[in-house]
Design an enzyme around this catalytic site. Structure first.
Site, PDB file in Angstrom:
ATOM      1  CG  ASP A   1      -5.886   1.130   5.320  1.00  0.00           C
ATOM      2  OD1 ASP A   1      -4.692   1.346   5.064  1.00  0.00           O
ATOM      3  OD2 ASP A   1      -6.506   0.146   4.892  1.00  0.00           O
TER       4      ASP A   1
ATOM      5  NE  ARG B   1      -8.751   3.982   3.387  1.00  0.00           N
ATOM      6  CZ  ARG B   1      -9.085   2.827   2.858  1.00  0.00           C
ATOM      7  NH1 ARG B   1     -10.177   2.720   2.113  1.00  0.00           N
ATOM      8  NH2 ARG B   1      -8.332   1.759   3.047  1.00  0.00           N
TER       9      ARG B   1
ATOM     10  NE  ARG C   1      -3.108  -1.755  -0.431  1.00  0.00           N
ATOM     11  CZ  ARG C   1      -3.704  -2.647   0.363  1.00  0.00           C
ATOM     12  NH1 ARG C   1      -4.310  -3.704  -0.176  1.00  0.00           N
ATOM     13  NH2 ARG C   1      -3.669  -2.491   1.670  1.00  0.00           N
TER      14      ARG C   1
ATOM     15  CE  LYS D   1      -1.560  -1.203   5.038  1.00  0.00           C
ATOM     16  NZ  LYS D   1      -2.862  -0.557   5.183  1.00  0.00           N
ATOM     17  CG  HIS D   2      -1.201  -6.334   4.822  1.00  0.00           C
ATOM     18  ND1 HIS D   2      -0.785  -5.689   3.681  1.00  0.00           N
ATOM     19  CD2 HIS D   2      -2.338  -5.700   5.226  1.00  0.00           C
ATOM     20  CE1 HIS D   2      -1.642  -4.720   3.387  1.00  0.00           C
ATOM     21  NE2 HIS D   2      -2.594  -4.700   4.310  1.00  0.00           N
TER      22      HIS D   2
ATOM     23  CG  HIS E   1     -10.647  -6.871   1.240  1.00  0.00           C
ATOM     24  ND1 HIS E   1      -9.368  -6.707   0.759  1.00  0.00           N
ATOM     25  CD2 HIS E   1     -10.865  -5.847   2.117  1.00  0.00           C
ATOM     26  CE1 HIS E   1      -8.832  -5.620   1.311  1.00  0.00           C
ATOM     27  NE2 HIS E   1      -9.711  -5.088   2.138  1.00  0.00           N
TER      28      HIS E   1
ATOM     29  CG  ASP F   1      -5.984  -6.738   7.164  1.00  0.00           C
ATOM     30  OD1 ASP F   1      -6.610  -5.662   7.219  1.00  0.00           O
ATOM     31  OD2 ASP F   1      -5.442  -7.147   6.118  1.00  0.00           O
TER      32      ASP F   1
END
Length: 982
Positions: free
Chosen positions: A110, A118, A178, A208-209, A221, A295
């Site tokens: 991701d 990351r 984002r 996405k999403h 989340h 997801d």
């Protein structure tokens, strides 16, 4: 015997695994062979992607290597998703797990803004909202391509990017920066460019999403966000980018955890678990057959309502292919088998999805897997990142409001009257020591630097504001280190806002906001403010370069911040190789003779007014306006007056375009018209060479008065049927105010050109028709209208604001001096409409005439040529191309390729052209309306003369030539600058 059998089994498994990793089979054969080895549990395992690592609140990374190895050995899982950790460590794990796996693993990540999102020690790229401010889609492709190359280097086949959610909720706690922004067309276009960049280098992109996460106020989340929109609203906005991505061939899509009653009103059923969402909407209605990922199923948006593997089963029942981070693998397998037993899901459906996953693995090279080479891995992953970051920063930073004349700060754009430089202060909000921007402030301006952190109270505000107001001419403000997301007003303290409110109202202050542009809602009343989107060293440098005028602001706001700053807001600042210098004032005495020459020309009615500019070594040494727009002396000429350039169009639009295409290898000077224009084939124009046309020695007729066929020659009044007072579908070509030509007559104009006689080659005949053809060649090769091509390739990149065709579409007529009061044909005073009648009959856009400009923008354009064809990081053409086109190129005339030149015997001629002191290196052009542009590389000098000598009676007024006005002024400038050099 048992030991022997065990050894044989292990050997067979090992051989089978090796065969799956390194195979010469074609796709279908490989898929079938691998599929045939899978047990039922392994089939379900192939649909699962597990997490390799996570990061704790203490920023410590934990790798789940044992759990991953166990999942590979027990369930033959389909993929691994990489998260935090160093790239070498991650690559070593990838190599180990790929070697261990019986079926090659689909390695996912991701990494929306590159692997640096990351992996530590990998530099992060800008987030998508910053890219949304960029106006050049090719940069987004380049960005995506680099991210794809990073993935390739790290052994990754799938990147869960780009985000194509439309962020139309400023308080969105999870998407926000984002997203590419709130404009659905840009989100779709840039999503496609990012996707193509990755997929063109063999990495699967993931839109996405789905079906759109941009209008939420809850983070999935932690809970299940609700979107209460009608299906019609979703169709018109949220679903649009996904439709376009699907059409463009995106390899996969990620399904969001959202509750959207208009799609499925089953209580607590997320879209990722909804048959209505995945099968009915995505598969059946939108026709998407690519790979789907849920997801993360470990997110509370689904886990709180479907725990212990139930979310995995519901995801497959809904129609998904791959389960991202299912958590409990044995529990998931158990729940999926229950669903199959209850006939909510079939093994045939499972088999179909497993084969789809295997096809994706084959297509992304996993039948020929090679381990990641960890040598120089970190270096390789960072190789191009800074270059991409700089391009994005240079193109994204957005000027939102500029009420004061601050940019560029030094040198000021204007002739300074004071010998002292302005005293500058820098106020860094949110910092307590120097960052890169603060260091540039000290280095560039010897600025005093002040800090104000978000932890400070209001006790310093009054004193600090008073100091900044009384001690400094200019205060530069930088807002740093605020939070990415909007909770708690981005972490910007009340004290900081209070200080900013006072300082931003100072006479000369400018604010740079380094981060999420939504935070600018706090500063919508700032007089001068620039959105920078990021807060790193490269963005700091770009902002500092904008401040000093080294580059221009090109970005446009991708989201609405407040009523004052809607989406699309963006001011393009001026930063050119040309700038004003204090020396111009000191040299004023040397140029006084120009005043008398100009005054005589106006008094003799050679022209009602004029604007004159001289630029030496990139510095404006003379820039002055004289007289009025007309002889009634009501409107004064000023330095920003925009003139009809007439034949100067030939060099500033058409020739430069030809040079660009030649430099790119798209145009061959030795080829003919027929090679580029199919409509000239079979005519006497077919075999005319391009170089002869540029030199006006192809034999074309000098001028064809197209308009005469449309008017009564005795009265000058147009015949009925040729023109309309109103623009309609049949009469669309504007030739003057309230005068529109019949569309079909344009074909007749071309026919007249094609039917015109051609004289002998190698005879010089100055012809407009030469450049009409050249303009059409530019359009044919570029696939764009000439006006759009020159704007895209030159004027926009150089920051030119006035240079262009059709000025009335961009400026009020008060900026434009009128030309002729035409007695025949158009029978009106022409103001803002091209003077040349032939160009008018092409709608004001033609290769020979139609361009308008002020003097300053022309100086920028010419300085780019003097600087070797480069400016602000843009490459226009090579120095060799410039030399080729500006050198003497004809044995029978003084002409260069497209450009005019001094007479070859200028030094001894009684009538020197364009003036006595111009060197043989000089190139330029004159215009019928009373204009000229001349560039002399020997002296690094540009001379510009703009007038409307054809006002009001037209071309019969030749006093400008008889008085040698342009020649005498140009010679006066040479004398002034050469005196200085001596």
């Amino acid at each position: 015997m048992k030991k022997v059998l065990t050894a044989i089994v292990i050997c067979c498994i090992s051989l089978s695994s090796t065969a799956q990793h390194i195979s010469e089979l074609n796709e279908q054969a490989w898929v079938d062979s691998v599929f045939s080895t899978l047990s039922d549990d392994e089939k379900l395992g192939q649909l699962m992607v597990v997490r390799l690592s996570s990061i704790g609140s203490n920023r410590e990374v934990t790798f789940y290597e044992e759990a991953v190895a166990d999942a590979i050995n027990k369930y033959n899982i389909g993929g691994i998703c990489l998260f935090q950790g160093g790239p070498v460590t991650q690559a070593e794990y990838v190599n180990r797990f790929q070697a261990m796996a019986r079926t090659p693993l689909l390695i996912c990540i991701d990494a929306e803004n590159g692997l640096g999102m990351r992996m530590d020690s990998v530099i992060g790229l800008p987030r998508q909202m910053m890219m949304g401010a960029v106006q050049d889609p090719q940069l987004i492709y380049e960005y995506g391509q680099w991210v794809g190359k990073q993935c390739n280097r790290a052994g990754i086949q799938v990147n869960y990017a780009p985000v194509v959610d439309i962020n139309n909720n400023p308080d969105n706690p999870v998407i926000n920066d984002r997203s590419f922004g709130e404009n659905k067309y840009k989100v779709a276009e840039y999503g496609i460019m990012y996707m193509k960049g990755m997929q063109d280098v063999g990495v699967m992109a993931c839109a996405k999403h789905f079906p759109g996460h941009g209008d939420v106020a809850v983070d999935s989340h932690y809970d299940l966000p609700v979107i209460n929109k009608t299906r019609e609203q979703l169709d018109s906005l949220e679903l649009y980018p996904f439709r376009e991505m699907f059409k463009a061939g995106v390899g996969s899509v990620m399904i969001a955890h959202l509750f959207i009653p208009a799609i499925d009103n089953t209580a607590n059923r997320a879209t990722s678990l909804s048959y209505n969402s995945v099968t009915k909407l995505l598969r059946e209605e939108l026709g998407y057959n690519g790979l789907t990922f849920t997801d993360a199923l470990e997110m509370q948006g689904v886990k709180k309502f479907f725990p212990d593997g139930k979310a995995s089963a519901e995801s497959l029942v809904a129609g998904n292919d791959m389960l991202c981070l299912p958590g409990d693998i044995p529990g998931s397998i158990e729940e999926i088998k229950k669903a199959i037993k209850k006939k909510r899901l079939s093994w045939d459906q499972v088999d179909e999805r497993v084969k789809k996953v295997l096809r994706a693995k084959y297509e992304h090279g996993l039948s020929r897997w090679q381990p990641v080479n960890t040598r120089n891995l970190v270096r390789d992953l960072n190789t191009k990142t800074d270059e991409i970051k700089k391009k994005i920063a240079d193109n994204a930073i957005t000027a939102l409001r500029l009420q004061d004349s601050i940019l560029p700060l030094l040198p000021l754009r204007g002739i300074k009257k004071s010998e002292t430089e302005p005293k500058v202060a820098y106020l860094g909000i949110g910092i307590n020591n120097d960052n890169d921007f603060a260091r540039r402030m000290r280095g560039n301006y010897n600025a005093d630097v002040y800090y104000f952190s978000y932890k400070e109270d209001a006790s310093r505000i009054a004193t600090l504001a008073a100091q900044l107001q009384t001690r400094y001419d200019v205060v530069v403000i930088g807002i740093h280190h605020y939070n990415r997301f909007p909770a708690g007003n981005f972490g910007i303290s009340t004290s900081a806002l209070q200080l900013l409110k006072e300082v931003q109202q100072l006479k000369k202050s400018i604010t740079f906001v380094f981060g999420n542009p939504y935070a600018i809602k706090n500063f919508c009343d700032a007089k001068n403010i620039i959105a920078c989107y990021d807060d790193d060293a490269i963005t700091h440098d770009a902002a500092a370069d904008i401040l000093k005028g080294a580059i221009i602001t090109k970005g446009k706001l991708p989201v609405t911040i407040c009523d004052a700053f809607p989406s699309g807001t963006g001011i393009q600042t001026i930063a050119a190789p040309v700038s004003y210098t204090a020396e111009a004032d000191m040299n004023a005495e040397k140029f006084k003779v120009i005043d008398s020459i100009a005054a005589e020309a106006i008094q003799q009615h050679a022209a009602p007014g004029m604007a004159i500019m001289a630029v030496k070594d990139g510095k404006i040494v003379f820039h002055k306006a004289y007289g009025y727009y007309t002889y009634d002396s009501t409107e004064r000429v000023n330095l920003e007056s925009i003139y009809d350039l007439a034949s100067v169009t030939k060099i500033c639009a058409t020739t430069m375009s030809v040079m660009k295409l030649y430099d790119q290898g798209k145009l061959d000077l030795n080829k003919t018209l027929g090679d580029y224009l199919t409509w000239v084939k079979g005519t006497n124009k077919e075999h005319l060479r391009i170089d002869d046309i540029l030199l006006h020695q192809a034999g074309l007729k000098a001028f064809i008065p197209f308009y005469r066929e449309t008017i009564d020659s005795s009265t000058g009044i147009p015949f009925e049927g040729f023109y309309s007072k109103e623009q309609t579908a049949q009469y669309h070509i504007k030739v003057a105010d309230t005068m529109y030509m019949r569309n079909s007559w344009e074909d007749t104009v071309y026919k007249r050109i094609l039917e015109s006689p051609v004289g002998p080659r190698n005879k010089y005949i100055y012809s407009d028709n030469d450049f009409i053809f050249l303009g059409k060649i530019v359009e044919a090769i570029s696939g764009m209208p000439l006006n759009e091509y020159v704007y895209k390739e030159f004027y926009r990149k150089l920051g030119l604001t006035t240079t262009g065709f059709l000025p009335l579409q961009r400026f009020p007529e008060e900026r434009i001096p009128p030309t002729e009061n035409e007695k025949i044909f158009r029978r009106q005073l022409l103001r803002g409409t091209v003077h040349d009648p032939g160009s008018a009959m092409f709608g004001g856009i033609a290769g020979h005439a139609g361009l308008f400009s002020d003097a300053y923008d022309l100086a920028v354009l010419m300085q780019m040529l003097l600087d070797g064809g480069k400016f602000n990081g843009y490459y226009f053409f090579s120095p060799e191309t410039i030399k080729l086109f500006t050198a003497y190129s004809s044995k029978i005339s003084r002409r260069a390729l497209g450009f005019d030149k001094p007479e070859k015997d200028n030094g001894i001629s009684e009538n020197p052209y364009p003036c006595r002191y111009a060197s043989p290196l000089t190139f330029g052009h004159t215009g019928y309306t009373g204009t000229c542009v001349w560039v002399d590389p020997k002296y690094n000098l540009t001379f510009i003369f703009l007038s409307n000598r054809v006002n009001p009676e037209g071309g019969t007024n030749v006093k400008l030539y008889r008085l040698n006005t342009r020649t005498n002024i140009q010679d006066a400038i040479y004398k002034a600058i050469t005196t200085k050099e001596k």
